[in-house]
Structures are given as C-alpha cells and as structure tokens.
Design an enzyme around this catalytic site. Sequence first.
Site, mmCIF file in Angstrom:
data_model
loop_
_atom_site.group_PDB
_atom_site.id
_atom_site.type_symbol
_atom_site.label_atom_id
_atom_site.label_comp_id
_atom_site.label_asym_id
_atom_site.label_seq_id
_atom_site.Cartn_x
_atom_site.Cartn_y
_atom_site.Cartn_z
ATOM 1 N N VAL A 157 1.236 -1.385 0.127
ATOM 2 C CA VAL A 157 -0.100 -0.105 0.206
ATOM 3 C C VAL A 157 0.901 0.967 -0.207
ATOM 4 O O VAL A 157 0.551 2.128 -0.959
ATOM 5 C CB VAL A 157 -0.920 -0.127 1.016
ATOM 6 C CG1 VAL A 157 -2.381 0.935 1.002
ATOM 7 C CG2 VAL A 157 -1.996 -0.896 1.216
ATOM 8 N N ASP B 204 10.680 3.094 5.795
ATOM 9 C CA ASP B 204 10.874 1.682 6.487
ATOM 10 C C ASP B 204 11.600 1.230 7.543
ATOM 11 O O ASP B 204 12.628 1.449 7.370
ATOM 12 C CB ASP B 204 10.714 0.902 4.592
ATOM 13 C CG ASP B 204 9.758 -0.430 5.416
ATOM 14 O OD1 ASP B 204 8.311 -0.241 4.776
ATOM 15 O OD2 ASP B 204 10.282 -1.493 5.929
ATOM 16 N N ARG C 22 -6.206 -12.610 16.339
ATOM 17 C CA ARG C 22 -6.615 -11.016 16.189
ATOM 18 C C ARG C 22 -5.994 -10.111 16.975
ATOM 19 O O ARG C 22 -5.669 -8.927 16.942
ATOM 20 C CB ARG C 22 -8.136 -10.356 16.404
ATOM 21 C CG ARG C 22 -8.901 -11.023 13.997
ATOM 22 C CD ARG C 22 -10.156 -10.765 14.744
ATOM 23 N NE ARG C 22 -10.321 -11.663 13.553
ATOM 24 C CZ ARG C 22 -10.864 -10.631 12.405
ATOM 25 N NH1 ARG C 22 -10.169 -9.977 11.917
ATOM 26 N NH2 ARG C 22 -10.963 -11.951 11.505
ATOM 27 N N ASN D 59 1.241 -4.848 16.175
ATOM 28 C CA ASN D 59 0.679 -3.367 15.353
ATOM 29 C C ASN D 59 0.505 -1.869 16.379
ATOM 30 O O ASN D 59 0.689 -0.872 15.592
ATOM 31 C CB ASN D 59 -0.134 -3.347 13.860
ATOM 32 C CG ASN D 59 -0.466 -4.060 12.740
ATOM 33 O OD1 ASN D 59 0.985 -4.520 12.472
ATOM 34 N ND2 ASN D 59 -1.229 -4.732 12.037
ATOM 35 N N VAL E 277 -4.475 4.081 8.300
ATOM 36 C CA VAL E 277 -3.941 3.014 7.284
ATOM 37 C C VAL E 277 -4.000 1.247 7.932
ATOM 38 O O VAL E 277 -4.730 0.803 7.578
ATOM 39 C CB VAL E 277 -3.357 2.735 5.923
ATOM 40 C CG1 VAL E 277 -4.196 1.519 4.893
ATOM 41 C CG2 VAL E 277 -3.295 4.240 4.953
ATOM 42 N N THR E 278 -2.875 1.422 8.415
ATOM 43 C CA THR E 278 -2.950 0.218 9.342
ATOM 44 C C THR E 278 -3.675 -0.413 9.884
ATOM 45 O O THR E 278 -4.792 0.058 10.864
ATOM 46 C CB THR E 278 -1.522 0.125 10.052
ATOM 47 O OG1 THR E 278 -0.459 0.812 9.616
ATOM 48 C CG2 THR E 278 -1.227 -1.081 10.470
ATOM 49 N N ASN E 279 -4.236 -1.743 9.629
ATOM 50 C CA ASN E 279 -5.480 -2.376 10.358
ATOM 51 C C ASN E 279 -4.597 -2.607 11.929
ATOM 52 O O ASN E 279 -3.382 -3.291 11.917
ATOM 53 C CB ASN E 279 -5.705 -3.608 9.728
ATOM 54 C CG ASN E 279 -6.595 -3.152 8.214
ATOM 55 O OD1 ASN E 279 -7.615 -2.644 8.824
ATOM 56 N ND2 ASN E 279 -7.067 -3.955 7.638
ATOM 57 N N HIS F 57 -14.183 -0.986 10.112
ATOM 58 C CA HIS F 57 -13.418 -1.033 8.877
ATOM 59 C C HIS F 57 -13.696 -3.213 9.135
ATOM 60 O O HIS F 57 -13.387 -3.039 10.008
ATOM 61 C CB HIS F 57 -12.387 -0.791 8.265
ATOM 62 C CG HIS F 57 -11.688 -1.628 7.371
ATOM 63 N ND1 HIS F 57 -12.593 -1.004 5.807
ATOM 64 C CD2 HIS F 57 -10.690 -1.674 7.033
ATOM 65 C CE1 HIS F 57 -11.471 -1.745 4.904
ATOM 66 N NE2 HIS F 57 -10.238 -2.502 5.565
HETATM 67 O O1 TXD Z 1 -8.427 -0.427 4.364
HETATM 68 C C1 TXD Z 1 -7.889 -0.176 4.979
HETATM 69 N N1 TXD Z 1 -7.696 0.656 5.881
HETATM 70 C C2 TXD Z 1 -7.158 -0.943 4.394
HETATM 71 C C3 TXD Z 1 -5.415 -1.012 5.305
HETATM 72 C C4 TXD Z 1 -6.387 -2.236 3.207
HETATM 73 C C5 TXD Z 1 -5.509 -2.070 2.648
HETATM 74 C C6 TXD Z 1 -4.230 -2.999 3.882
HETATM 75 N N2 TXD Z 1 -4.356 -2.044 5.265
HETATM 76 C C7 TXD Z 1 -3.592 -2.685 5.694
HETATM 77 O O2 TXD Z 1 -2.764 -2.017 5.591
HETATM 78 C C8 TXD Z 1 -2.989 -3.945 6.079
HETATM 79 O O3 TXD Z 1 -3.973 -4.543 6.884
HETATM 80 C C9 TXD Z 1 -1.800 -3.506 6.511
HETATM 81 O O4 TXD Z 1 -1.807 -3.813 8.348
HETATM 82 C C10 TXD Z 1 -1.740 -1.949 5.660
HETATM 83 C C11 TXD Z 1 0.080 -2.239 5.349
HETATM 84 O O5 TXD Z 1 -0.637 -3.096 4.051
HETATM 85 P P1 TXD Z 1 0.091 -3.664 3.486
HETATM 86 O O6 TXD Z 1 -0.469 -4.494 1.871
HETATM 87 O O7 TXD Z 1 1.123 -2.087 2.220
HETATM 88 O O8 TXD Z 1 1.359 -4.641 3.514
HETATM 89 P P2 TXD Z 1 2.444 -4.919 3.581
HETATM 90 O O9 TXD Z 1 3.403 -4.905 2.002
HETATM 91 O O10 TXD Z 1 3.234 -5.792 4.613
HETATM 92 O O11 TXD Z 1 3.607 -3.673 3.908
HETATM 93 C C12 TXD Z 1 3.743 -2.978 5.915
HETATM 94 C C13 TXD Z 1 5.450 -2.695 5.470
HETATM 95 C C14 TXD Z 1 6.650 -3.230 4.797
HETATM 96 O O12 TXD Z 1 7.352 -2.162 4.496
HETATM 97 C C15 TXD Z 1 7.628 -3.251 6.221
HETATM 98 O O13 TXD Z 1 8.765 -3.361 6.870
HETATM 99 C C16 TXD Z 1 7.116 -1.843 6.956
HETATM 100 O O14 TXD Z 1 5.241 -2.121 6.831
HETATM 101 N N3 TXD Z 1 7.078 -2.121 8.838
HETATM 102 C C17 TXD Z 1 7.642 -1.026 9.135
HETATM 103 N N4 TXD Z 1 8.419 0.268 8.080
HETATM 104 C C18 TXD Z 1 9.024 1.280 9.647
HETATM 105 N N5 TXD Z 1 9.211 1.180 11.136
HETATM 106 C C19 TXD Z 1 8.327 -0.366 11.186
HETATM 107 N N6 TXD Z 1 8.333 -0.412 13.018
HETATM 108 C C20 TXD Z 1 7.442 -1.025 10.784
HETATM 109 N N7 TXD Z 1 7.142 -2.229 10.308
HETATM 110 C C21 TXD Z 1 7.039 -2.558 9.487
#
Ligand code: TXD
Length: 315
Positions: A16, A36, A91, A98, A121-123, A178
Amino acid sequence: MAVCPRKVTVIGAGSVGSTAAQRIAEAGLADVTLIDVVEGLPQGKALDLSQAAPFHDHDQAIVGTNDYADTAGSDVIVVTAGLARQPGMTRDDLLLKNMGIVRTVVGKAAQYSPNAFVIVVTNPLDAMVHVALETTGFPRERVIGMAGVLDSARFRTFIAAELGVSVVDVSAFVMGGHGDTMVLLPRLSTVAGIPLPELLSPEKIDALTTRTRNGGAEVVALLKTGSAYYAPASSVLHMVDAIINDRKRVLPCAVLLKGEYKIDGLVVGIPVVLGAGGVERIIEVKLTDDEQAALLKSAASVRDLVETMKRAQAS
Ligand code: TXD
C-alpha cells in the site's frame, strides 16, 4: 516567486505504501518521502519510482529513507507500517503488534512534523487511529483513518457493474467500522441521484452489500500472499488530495467522535468534510433505528479493541 513544494511522508514501503507514493507523485500532488524499518527497501522503491518520472511528466522528489529526520516538515503523514496476520497469530496478537509499530512510527514522525495531518491505514484501522491520536496528541481534525473511502469505492464498483452504468455516476454511503461491522446505507446510495432501492431488488442489494463487506477478504483469497493495495492506495491519494488542495470533499473517514451519532470517545467511520483544515466538519445524518443500532454495534467492537490495548498497556 518560488512555491514551496508540498511534502507527504509515507511510512511503510510495502504494497500500500509504495503504491500510494507512486500515485501521489505521479498525480503531481507532492514530494514524497518513503520510510520503512527495512534497510534498502524504501531507497530502492524511491529510486525506481523516480526513474518513472520522465514518463509521467512530473518533477516531484521521491526520497527513500530509514531516518525520520528526512521526514521533517511533512504536510501529511500516511501510516501503512504494520504486520499482516501470520499463521497462528490471533486477532489480538496482531492488534498488539501493530499497536506497538504504529505508536513507534507515528511518535517519531510527529516529532519532526508537528503540524502534519496523519492518515492512518494500518489495520485494525479504527483501533490504530486511537493509537495515533494518543501518541501524537494531535487534535481529532488531524488524525484520520482511511477505510470508508475504500469501502464505498468497492460498493460503487459492484453497483455500477450490476446495473451496467458508469461508476462515475454511482455514489455510495458507508459508515461504521472497517470490516464485519461496516454499515452500508443503500437508501442514501444513488445512481445519478436515483436512490438505489428504486433500481435494484432488496435481494440484489443484499448481495452487493455482503460482497462489499467481504471486499478485502475476496482479494486476499485470490492473492493468497497479501491483501489489496491498488484501491487502498487510490483511496489514500483521494484523501491527501482533499487536504492538500482544500477540496472540501465529503468523504467517509474514521474520526474520533465526541457525542456525534450518540458515540463519545470512540473512532468510527462517518461522513466528514475533508479540506485544508483536515476534518473541517462532521456531517450528522438522521439514521433509522436499525442503522443507528448497527453503528452503535460498530462502535462497541472498536471499544473492545481499545480496552484490549489498555489492558495490555497496564500489564
Ligand atoms: O482500508 C484499509 N485501511 C486497509 C488497510 C486497506 C489495505 C491494507 N490495510 C492495512 O494496511 C494492512 O492490513 C496492513 O496493516 C497495512 C499495510 O498493508 P500492506 O499490504 O502495504 O502491507 P505490507 O506490504 O506488508 O507492508 C507493510 C510495511 C512493510 O514494508 C514493513 O517492512 C513495514 O510496513 N514496517 C515498518 N515500517 C517502518 N517501521 C516499522 N516499525 C515497521 N514495521 C513494519
């Protein structure tokens, strides 16, 4: 006179986050800093995205980093960092993992951009908005969850396909949390102003609302190794655009309620006016008893998550 470029920080360079960075830069909306925890990942994606700029006629700077100092002075911070649910993880495990991640990343980013708007955005989405509010101490106008914009886009897509009309003419009204407790309001959803119940049978509407409620799961079941990101990233773009360009869009957003809709102290999706002041107004619609009950049920499920987080913090 030189115009100061807008700056958006996207935390999390995963599916995302990197797609949202792409959309924002390619729309010419703002410079983007992608950050990241994984070294090299945001740098590599930012470099690759920069090299696509000549094809998209934009000169937005796209920077990848692991250092929050590089996020300083952001107008908007988009939080996509987090873990996906792993096998064997409940869950609640995911909630607490998170919670820790969002608290850390939002806390650092807010220090460098104390006047920013935060789009979460994070769930689990509604609970993570609570975490961002508490960590930053920002007012509710500046801490906004993205969910309803995506859910209503899904509903619009399914309605348009069912009726064989342009998705542009379909408007869909979604409230609540959501996920399972999402509240879809067909009577306030329209096709060029025509209420949906005049165009489709109750059974058809039921089928479309069920598909929308399961919209995320349907994509996960197909992808198998991840969740949706194109439409979520477009939803983020839409919200960033509303704020940066002061569009005063009426969009469903997850916001802390203070008595509106008879809900106090919980984050729930409701229609707001989104502009340069963030959440500039909460629109209160008169609900039927059933709709109000569904919204309260949604709020109750957010309360459960907030209480689980409080218990974990206390122990
Ligand atoms: O409608 C909505 N709100 C949503 C929510 C729609 C789609 C996705 N939704 C949620 O967004 C999903 O359930 C996840 O909680 C987030 C991100 O989804 P995404 O598909 O982008 O997940 P990824 O590809 O696993 O990316 C998460 C990134 C990854 O690169 C990790 O290295 C990084 O988060 N990450 C961090 N970055 C910085 N700092 C820390 N601590 C960290 N931990 C993980």
